[in-house]
Design a protein around this motif. Structure first.
Motif, PDB file in Angstrom:
ATOM      1  N   MET A 249      44.739  26.322  30.946  1.00  3.62           N
ATOM      2  CA  MET A 249      44.605  27.706  31.769  1.00  3.62           C
ATOM      3  C   MET A 249      46.172  28.129  32.136  1.00  3.62           C
ATOM      4  SD  MET A 249      42.761  28.473  35.261  1.00  3.62           S
ATOM      5  CE  MET A 249      41.259  27.797  35.019  1.00  3.62           C
ATOM      6  N   THR A 250      46.120  29.442  31.495  1.00  6.49           N
ATOM      7  CA  THR A 250      47.702  29.885  31.943  1.00  6.49           C
ATOM      8  C   THR A 250      47.774  30.618  33.258  1.00  6.49           C
ATOM      9  OG1 THR A 250      47.395  30.706  29.558  1.00  6.49           O
ATOM     10  CG2 THR A 250      49.058  31.715  30.964  1.00  6.49           C
ATOM     11  N   THR A 251      48.826  30.333  33.758  1.00  3.61           N
ATOM     12  CA  THR A 251      49.149  30.908  35.200  1.00  3.61           C
ATOM     13  C   THR A 251      49.507  32.489  35.041  1.00  3.61           C
ATOM     14  OG1 THR A 251      51.338  30.277  35.223  1.00  3.61           O
ATOM     15  CG2 THR A 251      49.839  28.777  36.128  1.00  3.61           C
ATOM     16  N   ASN A 252      48.912  33.353  35.719  1.00 11.77           N
ATOM     17  CA  ASN A 252      49.455  34.729  36.084  1.00 11.77           C
ATOM     18  C   ASN A 252      50.025  35.309  37.343  1.00 11.77           C
ATOM     19  OD1 ASN A 252      47.093  34.956  37.101  1.00 11.77           O
ATOM     20  ND2 ASN A 252      45.917  36.268  35.650  1.00 11.77           N
ATOM     21  N   MET A 253      50.117  34.140  38.182  1.00 11.54           N
ATOM     22  CA  MET A 253      50.653  34.519  39.585  1.00 11.54           C
ATOM     23  C   MET A 253      52.098  33.977  39.678  1.00 11.54           C
ATOM     24  SD  MET A 253      47.240  33.653  41.781  1.00 11.54           S
ATOM     25  CE  MET A 253      48.097  33.816  43.307  1.00 11.54           C
ATOM     26  N   GLY A 254      52.981  34.663  40.381  1.00 10.31           N
ATOM     27  CA  GLY A 254      54.289  34.553  40.930  1.00 10.31           C
ATOM     28  C   GLY A 254      54.408  33.622  42.033  1.00 10.31           C
ATOM     29  N   LEU A 255      55.480  33.113  42.158  1.00 13.95           N
ATOM     30  CA  LEU A 255      55.507  32.521  43.545  1.00 13.95           C
ATOM     31  C   LEU A 255      55.491  33.210  44.618  1.00 13.95           C
ATOM     32  CD1 LEU A 255      56.446  29.598  44.907  1.00 13.95           C
ATOM     33  CD2 LEU A 255      58.890  30.460  44.739  1.00 13.95           C
ATOM     34  N   LEU A 256      55.984  34.503  44.900  1.00  9.58           N
ATOM     35  CA  LEU A 256      55.831  35.250  46.050  1.00  9.58           C
ATOM     36  C   LEU A 256      54.198  35.749  46.233  1.00  9.58           C
ATOM     37  CD1 LEU A 256      56.954  37.026  48.107  1.00  9.58           C
ATOM     38  CD2 LEU A 256      57.479  38.683  46.637  1.00  9.58           C
ATOM     39  N   ASP A 257      53.473  35.981  44.944  1.00 10.75           N
ATOM     40  CA  ASP A 257      51.973  36.390  45.200  1.00 10.75           C
ATOM     41  C   ASP A 257      51.267  35.038  45.908  1.00 10.75           C
ATOM     42  OD1 ASP A 257      49.523  37.560  44.593  1.00 10.75           O
ATOM     43  OD2 ASP A 257      49.837  37.416  42.488  1.00 10.75           O
TER      44      ASP A 257
ATOM     45  N   ARG B  38      54.011  36.921  37.493  1.00 11.60           N
ATOM     46  CA  ARG B  38      54.712  35.483  37.171  1.00 11.60           C
ATOM     47  C   ARG B  38      55.864  36.083  36.156  1.00 11.60           C
ATOM     48  NH1 ARG B  38      53.769  30.521  33.360  1.00 11.60           N
ATOM     49  NH2 ARG B  38      54.304  32.272  31.838  1.00 11.60           N
ATOM     50  N   ARG B  39      56.912  35.674  36.538  1.00 10.48           N
ATOM     51  CA  ARG B  39      58.091  35.887  35.687  1.00 10.48           C
ATOM     52  C   ARG B  39      57.951  35.002  34.435  1.00 10.48           C
ATOM     53  NH1 ARG B  39      63.601  36.246  39.675  1.00 10.48           N
ATOM     54  NH2 ARG B  39      62.998  38.353  40.469  1.00 10.48           N
ATOM     55  N   GLU B  40      58.223  35.700  33.398  1.00  9.16           N
ATOM     56  CA  GLU B  40      58.485  34.933  32.139  1.00  9.16           C
ATOM     57  C   GLU B  40      59.868  34.002  32.165  1.00  9.16           C
ATOM     58  OE1 GLU B  40      55.804  34.482  30.141  1.00  9.16           O
ATOM     59  OE2 GLU B  40      54.827  35.697  31.249  1.00  9.16           O
ATOM     60  N   ASN B  41      59.646  32.954  31.390  1.00  7.26           N
ATOM     61  CA  ASN B  41      60.983  32.145  31.520  1.00  7.26           C
ATOM     62  C   ASN B  41      61.634  32.922  30.200  1.00  7.26           C
ATOM     63  OD1 ASN B  41      60.247  30.329  33.450  1.00  7.26           O
ATOM     64  ND2 ASN B  41      59.564  28.742  31.949  1.00  7.26           N
TER      65      ASN B  41
END
Length: 69
Positions: A1-9, A64-67
């Motif tokens: 499962m791919t994450t789509n939430m950033g740390l702040l969210d 989420r920010r992409e690396n």
């Protein structure tokens, strides 16, 4: 499962769920309001823990920010 939430969210959702818990524990909310907010808070905690929000997929959203290598 791919994450789509950033740390702040994830952090804001967790804080909102804790806030609902505090409101319920202090007796500020009750009845149907507490039930609805409790369900929302539980969903917030679950999505924060997993890091994926199912509602973001159909809308094409991601916080989420992409690396960048």
């Amino acid at each position: 499962m791919t994450t789509n939430m950033g740390l702040l969210d994830r952090l804001l959702r967790t804080l909102a769920a804790i806030g609902v818990g505090i409101l319920y524990a202090t007796g500020t909310i009750g009845g149907p309001t507490a039930l609805v907010l409790g369900v929302v808070a539980a969903a917030f905690l679950l999505t924060s823990f997993v890091g994926t929000c199912p509602l973001y997929w159909p809308l094409g959203l991601s916080t989420r920010r992409e690396n960048r290598a």
